[in-house]
Design a protein around this motif. Structure first.
Motif, PDB file in Angstrom:
ATOM      1  N   SER A 234      -7.594-117.956  77.673  1.00  0.00           N
ATOM      2  CA  SER A 234      -6.542-118.815  78.195  1.00  0.00           C
ATOM      3  C   SER A 234      -6.422-120.027  77.288  1.00  0.00           C
ATOM      4  O   SER A 234      -7.134-120.148  76.294  1.00  0.00           O
ATOM      5  CB  SER A 234      -6.859-119.242  79.637  1.00  0.00           C
ATOM      6  OG  SER A 234      -7.951-120.141  79.665  1.00  0.00           O
ATOM      7  N   HIS A 276      -1.192-118.531  81.321  1.00  0.00           N
ATOM      8  CA  HIS A 276      -2.597-118.666  80.918  1.00  0.00           C
ATOM      9  C   HIS A 276      -2.903-120.035  80.324  1.00  0.00           C
ATOM     10  O   HIS A 276      -4.050-120.447  80.284  1.00  0.00           O
ATOM     11  CB  HIS A 276      -2.957-117.580  79.892  1.00  0.00           C
ATOM     12  CG  HIS A 276      -2.226-117.724  78.604  1.00  0.00           C
ATOM     13  ND1 HIS A 276      -0.996-117.150  78.374  1.00  0.00           N
ATOM     14  CD2 HIS A 276      -2.525-118.421  77.472  1.00  0.00           C
ATOM     15  CE1 HIS A 276      -0.589-117.463  77.163  1.00  0.00           C
ATOM     16  NE2 HIS A 276      -1.484-118.244  76.597  1.00  0.00           N
ATOM     17  N   TYR A 279      -4.172-122.082  83.146  1.00  0.00           N
ATOM     18  CA  TYR A 279      -5.013-121.312  84.057  1.00  0.00           C
ATOM     19  C   TYR A 279      -6.149-122.161  84.638  1.00  0.00           C
ATOM     20  O   TYR A 279      -6.403-122.143  85.842  1.00  0.00           O
ATOM     21  CB  TYR A 279      -5.584-120.097  83.317  1.00  0.00           C
ATOM     22  CG  TYR A 279      -6.555-119.274  84.128  1.00  0.00           C
ATOM     23  CD1 TYR A 279      -6.102-118.418  85.131  1.00  0.00           C
ATOM     24  CD2 TYR A 279      -7.933-119.333  83.881  1.00  0.00           C
ATOM     25  CE1 TYR A 279      -6.993-117.656  85.865  1.00  0.00           C
ATOM     26  CE2 TYR A 279      -8.808-118.577  84.614  1.00  0.00           C
ATOM     27  CZ  TYR A 279      -8.344-117.742  85.600  1.00  0.00           C
ATOM     28  OH  TYR A 279      -9.229-117.004  86.336  1.00  0.00           O
TER      29      TYR A 279
END
Length: 286
Positions: A234, A276, A279
């Motif tokens: 991420s 992401h 995230y």
């Protein structure tokens, strides 16, 4: 000339659309994440489990850095006013972890100085993790600490602990895995096995070769097979860029971290493929 560059990773709504968007949802929580390389803002509706707004700024190190951060906070103030509550957190690159059974608070500075380089203008903080069962010692610049205190009515959280706790709970079910979160100038790596933390560290990385070297070296220390063990990524990385390409080349089971179960992106929030990036900030809120 802009010295603090706002990277709008998700589409920014116009002010009237933002007003309509926030007014139509309840239980709004804002996460303000401070990092070595900048600051980001995330607004969610916890009752509807929806992500409504995200904005990220990279701020280069310079004598003006903390004044620029303050300017950004002022710029985002109209958005912050819609939040029912705000969670402040700091993601530290300079940290060390001391197991609970070995920890003596009187030796806090000695623990830190023997493992991490720190300067006279930094404070050392201490946060305990009941999940990891260890103390996280971290360094934060004095001016940044003062900035947070000036704007935050409540004590800020250490993101490193929140992330470790969440990932460890996920791995209690999923088993062994590697989690990588990229920043602009490096990456965090966390390795766990069935809820047990094995490694959590930060590495600077100037090139994709630096990244893959440190990732593979870390995995090798725990006898992890790059052909089998799942690796989740991420942060500051996009599909097909140099960092993603080199990770995919050497690690077979390498995937972007998915959104938490039941959490959705509102259509006005923008491109779902970039979830992401924030995230770890979502982990702070849900």
């Amino acid at each position: 000339m802009e010295v603090a560059t706002g990277i709008h990773l998700l589409q920014q709504s116009e002010s009237d659309k933002s007003t309509e968007l926030f007014s139509a949802h309840s239980s709004l929580q804002m996460s303000i994440r401070l990092r070595q390389d900048g600051i980001s803002f995330l607004m969610v509706s916890t009752s509807e489990r929806k992500i409504l707004y995200f904005k990220n700024y990279f701020v280069e190190n310079s004598p003006l850095k903390f004044k620029l951060l303050e300017k950004i906070l002022v710029t985002e103030q109209p958005t912050l006013l819609y939040a029912d509550s705000i969670k402040w957190s700091y993601y530290s690159e300079n940290f060390t972890i001391i197991p609970e059974e070995l920890y003596n608070p009187a030796l806090k500075e000695q623990y830190f100085e023997h493992t991490v380089e720190t300067g006279d203008d930094e404070l050392i903080g201490d946060v305990y993790s009941g999940v990891v069962k260890a103390h996280f010692l971290f360094a934060i610049h004095l001016e940044l600490h003062q900035l947070i205190i000036r704007y935050s009515p409540t004590r800020f959280k250490l993101s490193n602990v929140l992330i470790a706790d969440k990932i460890m709970r996920i791995q209690e079910v999923s088993g062994q895995g590697v989690y990588i979160d990229l920043t602009k100038n490096g990456f965090f790596i966390l390795i766990g096995n069935k809820g047990k933390l094995q490694l959590y560290n930060y590495f600077p990385a100037e090139t994709p070769e630096d990244l893959i070297y440190h990732v593979l070296f870390s995995m090798e220390q725990f006898y992890l097979n790059a052909e089998k063990v799942p690796v989740y990524i991420s942060g500051c990385i996009t599909e097909g860029d140099e960092n993603h390409s080199i990770l995919k080349k050497f690690i077979k089971n390498c995937n972007f971290s998915g959104l938490l179960k039941g959490v959705e992106l509102h259509p006005l929030a923008g491109d779902k493929s970039i979830h992401h990036f924030f995230y770890t900030q979502v982990l702070d809120l849900f």
